[in-house]
Motif scaffolding. Structure first.
Motif, mmCIF file in Angstrom:
data_model
loop_
_atom_site.group_PDB
_atom_site.id
_atom_site.type_symbol
_atom_site.label_atom_id
_atom_site.label_comp_id
_atom_site.label_asym_id
_atom_site.label_seq_id
_atom_site.Cartn_x
_atom_site.Cartn_y
_atom_site.Cartn_z
ATOM 1 N N GLN A 1 0.821 -1.210 0.000
ATOM 2 C CA GLN A 1 0.000 0.000 0.000
ATOM 3 C C GLN A 1 0.860 1.267 0.000
ATOM 4 O OE1 GLN A 1 -1.204 2.772 1.716
ATOM 5 N NE2 GLN A 1 -2.790 2.953 0.124
ATOM 6 N N TRP B 1 -4.048 1.347 -3.840
ATOM 7 C CA TRP B 1 -4.615 0.188 -3.135
ATOM 8 C C TRP B 1 -5.432 0.633 -1.918
ATOM 9 C CZ3 TRP B 1 -4.552 -5.153 -3.739
ATOM 10 C CH2 TRP B 1 -3.774 -5.646 -4.802
ATOM 11 N N ASP B 2 -6.539 -0.037 -1.682
ATOM 12 C CA ASP B 2 -7.271 0.093 -0.418
ATOM 13 C C ASP B 2 -7.293 -1.283 0.240
ATOM 14 O OD1 ASP B 2 -8.085 2.832 -0.159
ATOM 15 O OD2 ASP B 2 -9.399 2.515 -1.882
ATOM 16 N N LEU C 1 -4.986 2.083 4.001
ATOM 17 C CA LEU C 1 -4.972 0.809 4.730
ATOM 18 C C LEU C 1 -5.577 0.990 6.117
ATOM 19 C CD1 LEU C 1 -2.301 -1.914 4.733
ATOM 20 C CD2 LEU C 1 -3.078 -1.061 6.953
#
Ligand code: WQD
Length: 356
Positions: free
Chosen positions: A180, A186-187, A272
Motif C-alpha cells: 500500500q 490500493w485500499d 490501509l
C-alpha cells in the motif's frame, strides 16, 4: 472481459468453502453482493457431484442465491491470472490459508508457502488486473503475548508470536503495508479475528475440522456429541479468575457480518485500515464448558492437564474502532454461540460427511 452477470459488486472470496469463508459468503449474498468463491479443498468437503463444496451448496440453499465456484489453489499463479481475466471483481476477501497452529510447527515450509507465497500470487494477479481492494483474514495471534488488555489495534505486533502459522499472518500484514505504501491506489483492510466459534443459526453450515480439533469449542462440541471421550483442559494455574485460559470468543456470523460492514468503506479511498473483530470480553475455558453444557443439555467430561506450549493466560480485544468506523458490533452472546454450535454439531455429528 467480464463474464455476463458480473456487475460492480462482485466479490472474490478465497477459501470460500471453509468455516469463515462460507459464513462470509452467506452474509454477502444476503446483503446483495455477487460472489465468486475459490477453494483448493485442502480443508473442505466436496458435495456428491465432487465439484462443488458441500458448504457452498448449503449456503445456496439457505440464501436461495447462487455463487460461482472454482477449484483454485493459491499456489497456481496461472489459474489465478485466468480467474481475473474471466471476472471483474469489485474486491477480494482473502480467507484461504492453512490454520492449524500445531501443524504449522511440524511443517513450517508448507505454511509459509501456502499462506505467504499463495497470498503473493493472489496479490500479483490482482495487481495486474487492477483489482486493488483487498480484505485480509488476519488473526489476533499477530499481537503475540498481550502487553496490555484489552488489545487495541495500536498494540505492538510481531513480538512473541510462538508459531509459524502466526508468523505467516504477521508477514502477510507487513507485505500488505509495504504494497500500500508503494502504490497508494490500493485500499486494504486487515481484519484481526479473535476466536471465531459457533455456526449459522440453521445448523446447516459450521466448522468441520479434519481429524481431532485443535481449537477449544469444536473439541467441546465433539465431546458433547459422543465423538470424543473427554476434553483436556490445558492448565488451571493461570493468573485468571478460575485458573484456566481466557479468550475473546466471537460468533462466526457476527464475524462474517464484520466483513460485509468492512466492504462499505471501499466506497471512499482510505489506504490501509486495521480492525479488531471480537466482542471485547473474555471467557475462561471452564466458563465455555459450562455454557456449552447448558446449551446442549449434554455433559462435557474434562480433565485438567498441564499447560499447552505457546498459550497465553488472557487475550481479549478492543473492538471499538470497528464499531466507530464500520458501524459493526457483535450482536450474539455466549449462549447464542453455544446453541448454534450445538445445532450444527448435533445435526451433523460427523460434519459435512454426515449426509446431506
Ligand atoms: C482457546 C483456549 C486453550 C483446546 C488459536 C490460534 C489463533 C486462532 C484461533 C486461527 C486456550 C484452551 C484449547 C483444548 C483447551 N487461529 N484449550 N483444550 O489458542 O486462543 O487461538 O485459535 O485460525 O491464531 O492461536 O484458541 O481454541 O486453541 O484455545 O484447554 O483442547 O482453550 O489452552 O486457553 P487460541 P484455542
Amino acid at each position: 472481459m467480464a463474464a455476463s452477470g458480473d456487475h460492480g459488486r462482485l466479490v472474490l472470496v478465497t477459501g470460500g468453502a471453509g468455516y469463515v469463508g462460507s459464513h462470509c459468503i452467506l452474509e454477502l449474498l444476503n446483503a446483495g453482493f455477487d460472489v465468486v468463491a475459490v477453494d483448493n479443498f485442502a480443508n473442505a468437503m466436496a458435495d456428491d457431484t465432487g465439484k462443488l463444496p458441500e458448504s457452498l451448496k448449503r449456503v445456496e440453499a439457505l440464501t436461495d442465491k447462487k455463487c460461482t465456484f472454482y477449484q483454485v489453489d493459491m499456489l497456481d499463479a496461472a489459474q489465478l491470472k485466468n480467474l481475473f481475466q474471466k471476472h471483474s471483481f469489485f474486491c477480494i476477501i482473502h480467507c484461504a490459508a492453512l490454520k492449524a497452529v500445531g501443524e504449522s510447527a511440524a511443517i513450517p515450509l508448507a505454511y509459509y508457502k501456502n499462506n505467504v507465497t499463495g497470498t503473493l500470487n493472489l496479490l500479483e494477479a490482482a495487481n495486474a488486473a487492477g483489482v486493488k481492494r483487498f480484505v485480509f483474514s488476519s488473526s489476533a495471534t499477530v499481537y503475540g503475548t498481550p502487553q496490555y488488555l484489552p488489545i487495541d489495534e495500536k498494540h505492538p505486533v510481531g513480538v512473541g508470536i510462538t508459531n509459524p502459522y502466526g508468523r505467516t499472518k504477521h508477514m502477510v500484514e507487513e507485505i500488505l503495508q509495504d504494497l500500500q505504501k508503494s502504490d497508494d491506489t490500493w485500499d486494504i483492510i486487515i481484519l484481526r479475528y479473535f476466536n471465531p466459534v459457533g455456526s449459522h443459526e440453521s445448523g446447516r453450515i459450521g466448522e468441520d475440522p479434519q481429524g481431532p480439533p485443535n481449537n477449544l469449542m469444536p473439541f467441546v462440541a465433539q465431546v458433547a456429541v459422543g465423538r470424543l471421550a473427554e476434553l483436556k483442559v490445558f492448565g488451571s494455574d493461570y493468573d485468571t479468575p478460575d485458573g484456566t485460559g481466557v479468550r475473546d470468543y466471537v460468533h462466526v456470523v457476527d464475524l462474517a457480518k464484520g466483513h460485509v460492514a468492512a466492504l462499505k468503506i471501499f466506497d471512499k479511498h482510505f489506504g490501509l485500515k486495521i480492525y479488531n473483530l471480537g466482542t471485547g470480553r473474555g471467557y475462561s475455558v471452564l466458563e465455555m464448558v459450562s455454557a456449552f453444557e447448558k446449551a446442549s443439555g449434554q455433559p462435557v467430561k474434562y480433565q485438567i492437564v498441564p499447560r499447552r506450549g505457546g498459550d497465553v493466560a488472557t487475550c481479549y480485544g478492543d473492538p471499538s474502532v470497528a464499531e466507530k468506523e464500520l458501524g459493526w458490533k457483535c450482536q450474539k452472546n455466549l449462549d447464542d454461540m453455544c446453541r448454534d454450535l450445538w445445532r450444527w454439531q448435533s445435526q451433523n455429528p460427523k460434519g459435512f460427511s454426515s449426509g446431506k
